[in-house]
Design a protein around this motif. Structure first.
Motif, short mmCIF file in Angstrom:
data_model
loop_
_atom_site.label_atom_id
_atom_site.label_comp_id
_atom_site.label_asym_id
_atom_site.label_seq_id
_atom_site.Cartn_x
_atom_site.Cartn_y
_atom_site.Cartn_z
N LEU A 132 -53.31 36.99 24.36
CA LEU A 132 -53.25 37.42 22.75
C LEU A 132 -51.86 37.79 22.34
N ILE A 133 -51.50 36.87 21.41
CA ILE A 133 -50.34 37.42 20.54
C ILE A 133 -50.62 38.25 19.36
N ALA A 134 -50.33 39.56 19.48
CA ALA A 134 -50.74 40.35 18.26
C ALA A 134 -49.67 40.48 17.24
N LYS A 135 -48.55 40.19 17.75
CA LYS A 135 -47.24 40.33 16.94
C LYS A 135 -46.13 39.43 17.19
N ALA A 136 -45.43 38.72 16.22
CA ALA A 136 -44.23 38.04 16.62
C ALA A 136 -43.06 38.42 15.46
N LYS A 137 -41.94 38.78 15.94
CA LYS A 137 -40.82 39.34 15.06
C LYS A 137 -39.35 38.76 15.79
N ASP A 138 -38.50 38.68 14.83
CA ASP A 138 -37.22 38.28 15.23
C ASP A 138 -36.27 39.78 15.81
N SER A 139 -36.03 39.64 16.73
CA SER A 139 -35.35 41.01 17.38
C SER A 139 -33.89 41.11 16.63
N LEU A 140 -33.27 40.22 16.16
CA LEU A 140 -31.95 40.47 15.33
C LEU A 140 -32.01 41.11 14.18
N TRP A 141 -32.95 40.46 13.43
CA TRP A 141 -33.15 40.95 12.03
C TRP A 141 -34.52 42.26 11.86
N ASP A 142 -35.20 42.42 12.99
CA ASP A 142 -36.44 43.27 13.15
C ASP A 142 -37.43 42.87 11.93
N LEU A 143 -37.42 41.58 11.74
CA LEU A 143 -38.37 41.09 10.68
C LEU A 143 -39.56 40.48 11.35
N LYS A 144 -40.91 40.76 10.73
CA LYS A 144 -42.11 39.95 11.60
C LYS A 144 -42.11 38.43 11.03
N ASP A 145 -42.49 37.60 11.81
CA ASP A 145 -43.02 36.34 11.46
C ASP A 145 -41.55 35.47 11.13
N VAL A 146 -40.48 35.96 11.26
CA VAL A 146 -39.39 35.11 11.35
C VAL A 146 -38.84 34.61 12.57
N LEU A 147 -38.63 33.18 12.38
CA LEU A 147 -38.05 32.51 13.58
C LEU A 147 -36.76 32.22 13.47
N ASN A 148 -35.75 32.98 13.97
CA ASN A 148 -34.26 33.09 13.75
C ASN A 148 -33.53 32.24 15.07
N PRO A 149 -33.09 31.16 14.61
CA PRO A 149 -32.27 30.20 15.72
C PRO A 149 -31.14 31.08 16.22
N ASN A 150 -30.57 32.20 15.60
CA ASN A 150 -29.42 32.72 16.14
C ASN A 150 -30.02 34.21 16.67
N GLY A 151 -31.46 34.43 17.03
CA GLY A 151 -31.82 35.59 17.57
C GLY A 151 -32.90 35.39 18.72
N ALA A 152 -33.65 36.44 18.82
CA ALA A 152 -34.44 36.25 20.00
C ALA A 152 -35.88 36.59 19.41
N LEU A 153 -36.94 35.64 19.79
CA LEU A 153 -38.11 35.93 19.33
C LEU A 153 -39.13 36.75 20.29
N GLN A 154 -39.57 37.82 19.82
CA GLN A 154 -40.35 38.92 20.53
C GLN A 154 -41.62 38.81 20.12
N LEU A 155 -42.65 38.51 21.35
CA LEU A 155 -44.10 38.38 21.07
C LEU A 155 -44.70 39.54 21.72
#
Length: 355
Positions: A132-155
């Motif tokens: 189950l993926i409950a939440k996805a966010k970019d760890s650099l900008w701390d924004l939900k549902d953002v896929l940042n090529p220069n950051g890390a995606l946290q699921l």
């Protein structure tokens, strides 16, 4: 109106085993999500204002309970403190509050009656173990549902772990909604409750095709079935706006389509900026509401511009931004409304990198 989902679960405390009905949430809404919904209901509200109200309400509720009061919000809930613990005599002192004090919250009778009268239950099949993926966010900008090529995606979620060193044990995939599929390899963490990785993002046909889905597959035993979950919300990559100024036309706020629903056509700026553009479908008024946001949820926001048809619009910036105005052109008003209603729960945000 959607249904209230439930499924039977084994009650291990009975012999022979029995089953209990268990509610299955469709989504978990927090302050930002509720504030956005309330903004849609009432154009006099803003998401920032409602979010601030929630924070003030939490502070006030805590203060009243500390002062020994009971709080009742009409048609919503009653909240008060209780004590637990054993006293061997009536003269014994109260155990420390950290051990004896509880805070209780009870829904109002009217709230329970409203939900039970108007709700409709829908039974789900008995659950198989699934990631189950409950939440996805970019760890650099701390924004939900953002896929940042220069950051890390946290699921974050449950039962997400797979052995990345064992072939066929599982995988994490990012897939474009128009085209492109990439199996992820640059992991920083893979655990049951969390996966963090630097995303490899597949290309899509047009710059405005910045919508993606992320999924996780895993086996729970060596010869078990490969089980897959896909995060319910689309992820969106930032849109690059180079050579900002009059004469440009760069698509934004679109899905997998061959033509953009909205485009940036120019504006005025004193420097480069990274900010967000938001569009909300106001269900009550049946029009679209556009404005600019900073890079913090619940942060600074520009004035809202209401839109009822295709055409050119100028969005004002917000305090402290180097973007004074952003000119956009709505090209597919009806299609944008339909996408907001069906895919984005009436709110869509794109990150714009303006140079």
């Amino acid at each position: 109106m959607t249904t209230i989902l439930w499924r039977p679960e084994v009650n291990a405390l009975t012999s022979p085993p029995s089953y209990v009905p268990r509610h299955v949430p469709r989504a978990v809404l927090g302050n930002d999500e509720l504030a956005a919904r309330m903004e849609q209901r009432n154009p006099l509200y803003t998401q920032t204002l409602v979010t601030s109200f929630f924070l003030d309400l939490a502070d006030e509720l805590g203060e009243q309970l500390i002062n020994g009061n009971q709080v009742t919000l009409a048609n919503l809930f009653t909240c008060h403190v209780t004590f637990s613990g054993r006293l061997d005599s009536p003269d014994d002192p109260l155990p420390p509050l950290a051990e004896s004090l509880n805070v209780r919250l009870y829904p109002s009778k009217r709230l329970v009656e409203t939900v039970s009268k108007n709700g409709q239950a829908e039974r789900l099949a008995q659950e198989k173990k699934l990631p189950l993926i409950a939440k996805a966010k970019d760890s650099l900008w701390d924004l939900k549902d953002v896929l940042n090529p220069n950051g890390a995606l946290q699921l974050t979620g449950d039962d997400l772990y797979f052995d990345r060193k064992q072939v066929g044990a599982g995988e994490c995939v990012i897939e474009g909604t128009a085209s492109g599929r990439t199996v992820q390899t640059r992991f920083l963490k893979v655990e049951n409750s969390e996966i963090i990785f630097m995303p490899d993002i597949p290309s899509q046909p047009f710059p405005w095709n910045n919508e993606y889905k992320v999924s996780v597959s895993t086996r729970y035993s060596e010869h078990g079935t490969l089980r897959t979950t896909t995060y319910e919300w689309p992820l969106r990559t930032p849109v690059l706006i180079p050579n900002f100024g009059p004469g440009i036309e760069i698509g934004i706020l679109t899905g997998a389509e061959d033509t953009a629903y909205v485009s940036v056509t120019g504006g005025t700026a004193s420097g480069e900026a990274t900010l967000r553009i938001q569009v909300i479908l106001d269900l009550q008024a049946d029009y679209l509401r556009f404005n600019l946001l900073d890079m913090t949820e619940g942060g600074l926001a520009g004035a809202v511009v209401n839109v009822t048809a295709n055409g050119d619009i100028t969005l004002p910036g917000f305090a402290g931004s180097t973007i004074m105005t952003l000119d956009i052109r709505v090209l597919e008003y009806a299609a944008l409304k339909e996408m907001l209603r069906n895919t984005y729960n009436c709110r869509l945000v794109d990150v714009l990198v303006i140079t």
